[in-house]
Design a protein around this motif. Sequence first.
Motif, PDB file in Angstrom:
ATOM      1  N   TYR A  61       0.822  -1.212   0.000  1.00 12.77           N
ATOM      2  CA  TYR A  61       0.000   0.000   0.000  1.00 12.77           C
ATOM      3  C   TYR A  61       0.861   1.270   0.000  1.00 12.77           C
ATOM      4  N   ASP A  62       1.714   1.422   1.033  1.00  9.76           N
ATOM      5  CA  ASP A  62       2.400   2.682   1.329  1.00  9.76           C
ATOM      6  C   ASP A  62       3.195   3.271   0.161  1.00  9.76           C
TER       7      ASP A  62
ATOM      8  N   LYS B 244       1.076   4.472  -2.717  1.00  6.28           N
ATOM      9  CA  LYS B 244       0.248   5.605  -2.293  1.00  6.28           C
ATOM     10  C   LYS B 244       1.066   6.897  -2.242  1.00  6.28           C
ATOM     11  N   VAL B 245       2.301   6.818  -1.756  1.00  5.69           N
ATOM     12  CA  VAL B 245       3.116   8.030  -1.622  1.00  5.69           C
ATOM     13  C   VAL B 245       3.784   8.400  -2.944  1.00  5.69           C
TER      14      VAL B 245
END
Lengths: 274, 286
Positions: free
Chosen positions: B226-227, B230-231
């Motif tokens: 995810y991280d 997302k960033v």
Amino acid sequence: MNKLLVNVKKFFLIVFSIIYLIPLYAAIVNSVKKYEDIIKSPLALPENFTLENFKLAYIRANIGSLYFNSFIITSISLLLIVFLASMLAYPIARNKNNVKYKILYIFILCGMMVPPQVVLIPSIKTLKFLNLLNTFPGIIFFYAGTYLSIGMFLYTAFIKTIPTSIEESGIIDGANKYTIFYKLIFPLLKPCTATVVIFLGMWIWNDFLPPMYILGSHKGRTITTGIYSAIGTFTTQWNIVFACVILASLPIIILYLFMQKQFQSGLTAGAIKG
Amino acid sequence: MKKKLELENLTFIMPGFLIYLVFMFVPIALCLFYSLTNWDGISSSYKIIGLRNFSRIFSDVSFLESVKVTIIVTLTTSIIYNTLGIATAALLNYAGRAYNFCKSAVFLPAILSPVVVSFIWAYMTQTDGGIINHIITAVGMGPIDFFASKDAIAFTVSGVIAWAAFGFFTTVYIAALKTIPNELYESAKIDGAGIFKQFRNVTLPLLTPGITVNTILSVTWGLKQYDFIKVMAPNTVQTVTVNAIERAFDYNMMGYSSSIVLVLFVSIVVISLIQIFIMKKFEVEY
């Protein structure tokens, strides 16, 4: 000849390691440069050394309160997980032939397979129902629930290796079960507790998605979600971005430098068994 | 006497058990229930629509696209960890200051937050002014646009994830290599096996338990990613989890996103079981 070959190999390995860390080098040197100097020569050592970026980042991203929040959330979650998981693991490890305890063990173990996102989406609703959304207890209980399985698993495996004769000596002395556990057993669990604390502590400190949605966007941000939203407002001011990035990682890097062996073994042990 | 013992055990179990029940079991049960409804997550009324969410998923273009990205990320990172990771572990599995330095250096990124790593690499991979393109143009080649297309983004982010977690997997492999007894190499040498033959016939078979752990971990981590996405690629490329979270909280599709994460969960379990089944066949006794 052979010795020469080994030294050549070592030399290349060190060169590759240094190349591997160039991104970190870039983040560090550029955090103490002026913006114009970053654009001009991004890889050079700082010509006009400045701590202005850190000052700006510290004030604008409110790093002080982010540190405080992350510290409180991480430490209380860890205390809770260590306390709950070790107590839960103790009777399970000591009654391994009892069907009831076996079922309990498997029931809690199932939690290890579930991705945090599966828990997070409905957790927003349960936490809201309990009036815990946007609060520290809310995220702390979320971590306790999510990571209890790994904690219990590690502790159960570890307690099984401790001979029961240790407790028997306590029983003869007439100590009750709680005294036996906290005075005799718990101190012996230190290596396991170290693994749990390093492994989960790093995860919780670095975590991004759950605090973002459980703590919301108003106040009480953690260090990761805090710098994420702060950087969003000055995306291309790389000097400040790097200062934020360094400030967010500093506590963990300092801990790592002092306890490299524990980190490497703790993290890998936690993940392999978990 | 036995009753009292049971009661005491219960006081040890209950606190943890209750926390687990309220903050883990209830949410999962709710997730199962939501996935059968058309609930938006806000209003007080909803309908039970059976399995319709699940049949909708497989014709949902944005979901299928996120599946593609997730597969690219999972395969790319897993292949890097489990090929280069083994090679690096074999090179570094010695004692001495130089080797320890390299081990620590390679492991270092693994302790950083994905958010931190993503920001650093967002800078590294910029087309204009990024370090990589700075170096590439310095040796006289044209700049590379790492974010040119959706596929390019998926591969770029996979590379970043691999950089961050590489040291972790390598450290696991180093630990696994340490369990292989030295005598086996000695006797292989006596039999006249060269370095590559030793690797093929001694190291690889005995490394199987480590490979099992690492391949399962790398695939599960990849599927949950995810991280970083997302960033590094906000609003352009989605993994399955980014897709599900966005549906749940930005588009108010509680029921639908619950069914997405359940499909992800079941896929993770099934793929892990298949991996365990395959790797069991390679394991040897010695």
